[in-house]
Write a protein that holds these residues in place. Structure first.
Motif, short mmCIF file in Angstrom:
data_model
loop_
_atom_site.label_atom_id
_atom_site.label_comp_id
_atom_site.label_asym_id
_atom_site.label_seq_id
_atom_site.Cartn_x
_atom_site.Cartn_y
_atom_site.Cartn_z
N VAL A 110 0.80 -1.23 0.00
CA VAL A 110 0.00 0.00 0.00
C VAL A 110 0.83 1.28 0.00
O VAL A 110 0.35 2.32 -0.49
CB VAL A 110 -0.97 0.03 1.20
N ALA A 111 2.06 1.25 0.51
CA ALA A 111 2.83 2.48 0.63
C ALA A 111 3.08 3.16 -0.72
O ALA A 111 2.89 4.38 -0.85
CB ALA A 111 4.16 2.21 1.34
N PRO A 112 3.50 2.44 -1.80
CA PRO A 112 3.71 3.13 -3.08
C PRO A 112 2.43 3.74 -3.63
O PRO A 112 2.48 4.78 -4.31
CB PRO A 112 4.24 2.01 -3.99
N THR A 113 1.28 3.14 -3.35
CA THR A 113 0.03 3.69 -3.89
C THR A 113 -0.34 5.01 -3.20
O THR A 113 -1.02 5.85 -3.81
CB THR A 113 -1.13 2.69 -3.73
N ILE A 114 0.07 5.19 -1.98
CA ILE A 114 -0.16 6.48 -1.30
C ILE A 114 0.63 7.58 -1.99
O ILE A 114 0.13 8.68 -2.25
CB ILE A 114 0.20 6.38 0.19
#
Length: 463
Positions: A110-114
């Motif tokens: 999820v971190a890259p999508t933020i």
């Protein structure tokens, strides 16, 4: 927010490679061979890989901030618990490493999508570059922290107790700083329209038809295979090379960690900047830079293994060049995924890329190299020379896998422009997916065509 995500990613990779920094001590403590040592990384990556699709599904539909906090708290707790495993229960150490992978899967999907929902264009590429600096730098710090904490405390167990405390700080920062950005809003022009979600099975089918996603993920799998094998075995290989050559011992975990940090900073930064400049001339810049990195790293890694006994300094030179070229890929592969996949299925795409790259990459490569080394050494004299040669023969596999990955990125370059344009139009709501339900994107308008009026879909006119 990006700074906090970078800090957490740094801890993620520090924790992952601290074990590699004290691997000889773990082997001596539990009385295990190369094959069992390789299982430590394989078990961790396997659990990480298996749980990634679940967290990818949740990351597209629930609070990403909450997933981050829960995941970091879990892997910090389990890492601390792994430092208290008694010597007669090696299986328990394997179990705790598997649970660490569960916690990290919640973060990585999820971190890259933020970041993708905060920036677009070149700014997104730069922010992803900062984010992926943490992979090589964190990996290097993991080696260095493991090695130095072990020396200071005279006990390798303390090396596993560094990142849990820093993980508590990460959870506090996430709670205080992190906000949940709207998915895809930064990429849509005009008033934001409601995002159209599909089922998980529809998401997977759409991603399987996305040629750029599939081919770039296969290329990244080769990167994961090579880096996973080197991460676990390079320090041990260098130590064996010194013994075989009769050279005085040295702290190769510390030196290799420092090399990994420096090459990571140089490689990630060079990859982002080189791609930014080439984009002015070609829309295929990202996969071409990735291909150059892998095709250039392959001969460097082969020469590093072949010349290790003759000259350790020369070996480090080729490792330095090879790791720098490998690091060109990190931010660019993530950027490719984010601009060829629509916002509503990016976490799922991250998860599937994790599954593919780890299932065929670093989940098995450390174990495979260890088993190959044991197989070569089985019928040879138990000497330092054959301990070195057997591991060297096994590590040459990395060079061939790297060259194969370069071919996948060249194939990605052929299909990337069309896939990127399609994803952009779908994100704007201007193009319906093949096989999807018709909506505004399929409304027809009258336009001049061939000297007479014709009704055409809006999407085809825009394309």
């Amino acid at each position: 927010m990006v700074a906090v995500l970078c800090y957490v990613n740094l801890l993620n990779y520090m924790d992952r490679f601290t074990v590699a920094g004290v691997l000889p001590e773990i082997e001596a403590y539990f009385g295990i061979g190369d094959g069992s040592s390789g299982l430590l990384q394989t078990v961790f990556i396997s659990s990480y890989m298996v749980l990634a699709p679940l967290f990818g599904f949740l990351g597209d539909r629930s609070s990403r901030r909450l997933l981050l906090c829960v995941g970091i708290a879990l892997w910090s707790t389990v890492t601390l618990a792994s430092s208290f495993v008694p010597r007669q229960h090696f299986w328990l150490l394997l179990l705790t490493r598997g649970l660490v992978g569960v916690g990290e899967a919640s973060y990585s999907t999820v971190a890259p999508t933020i970041i993708a929902d905060l920036f677009v264009g070149d700014r997104r590429s730069r922010m992803l570059g900062f984010f992926y600096f943490a992979i090589p730098v964190g990996s290097g710090l993991g080696y260095m922290a493991g090695s130095k904490v072990k020396d200071v405390m005279h006990d390798w167990h303390w090396a596993l107790r560094v990142t849990p405390g820093l993980g508590v700080v990460a959870v506090v920062l996430l709670l205080l700083v992190m906000k949940e950005p709207p998915r895809g809003a930064v990429e849509r022009h005009g008033p934001p329209s409601p995002l159209h979600y599909t089922s998980w099975c529809d998401d997977v089918r759409a991603l399987a038809r996305n040629r750029s996603f599939v081919l770039s993920s296969l290329g990244f799998t080769a990167v994961a295979f090579v880096t996973g094998a080197l991460a676990l075995w390079a320090p041990a290989f260098l130590q064996r090379a010194r013994l075989a050559a009769g050279a005085p011992p040295a702290d190769d975990s510390l030196v290799f960690g420092a090399v990994t940090c420096v090459t990571g900073v140089l490689g990630v930064g060079a990859g982002v900047e080189l791609s930014r400049r080439l984009r002015l001339r070609s829309s295929r810049a990202d996969p071409l830079v990735c291909a150059i990195g892998l095709l250039g790293a392959a001969p460097c890694l082969f020469l590093a293994v072949a010349l290790a006994r003759a000259s350790i300094p020369v070996t480090y030179v080729f490792i330095f060049i090879g790791e720098t070229l490998l690091s060109l890929n990190w931010a660019l592969v993530a950027d490719i995924l984010l601009y060829v996949v629509v916002p509503t299925r990016r976490s799922t795409a991250e998860a599937l890329q994790i599954v593919m790259s780890h299932l065929l990459g670093d989940a098995g490569s450390p174990y495979l190299v260890g088993v190959m080394s044991d197989a070569v050494r089985r019928h040879r004299p138990p000497t330092p020379l054959w301990a070195f040669r057997s591991l060297g023969y096994a590590l040459t596999l990395c060079a061939f896998v790297g060259a194969l990955g370069g071919g996948f990125f060249l194939a990605t370059a052929l299909v990337l422009p069309a896939d990127r344009r399609r994803a952009h139009l779908q994100a704007q709501g201007l193009l319906a997916e093949a096989g999807g339900s018709p909506g505004a994107a399929s409304e027809r308008i009258v336009v001049p065509r061939g000297g007479r009026a014709a009704q055409l879909p809006v999407s085809s006119v825009l394309i």
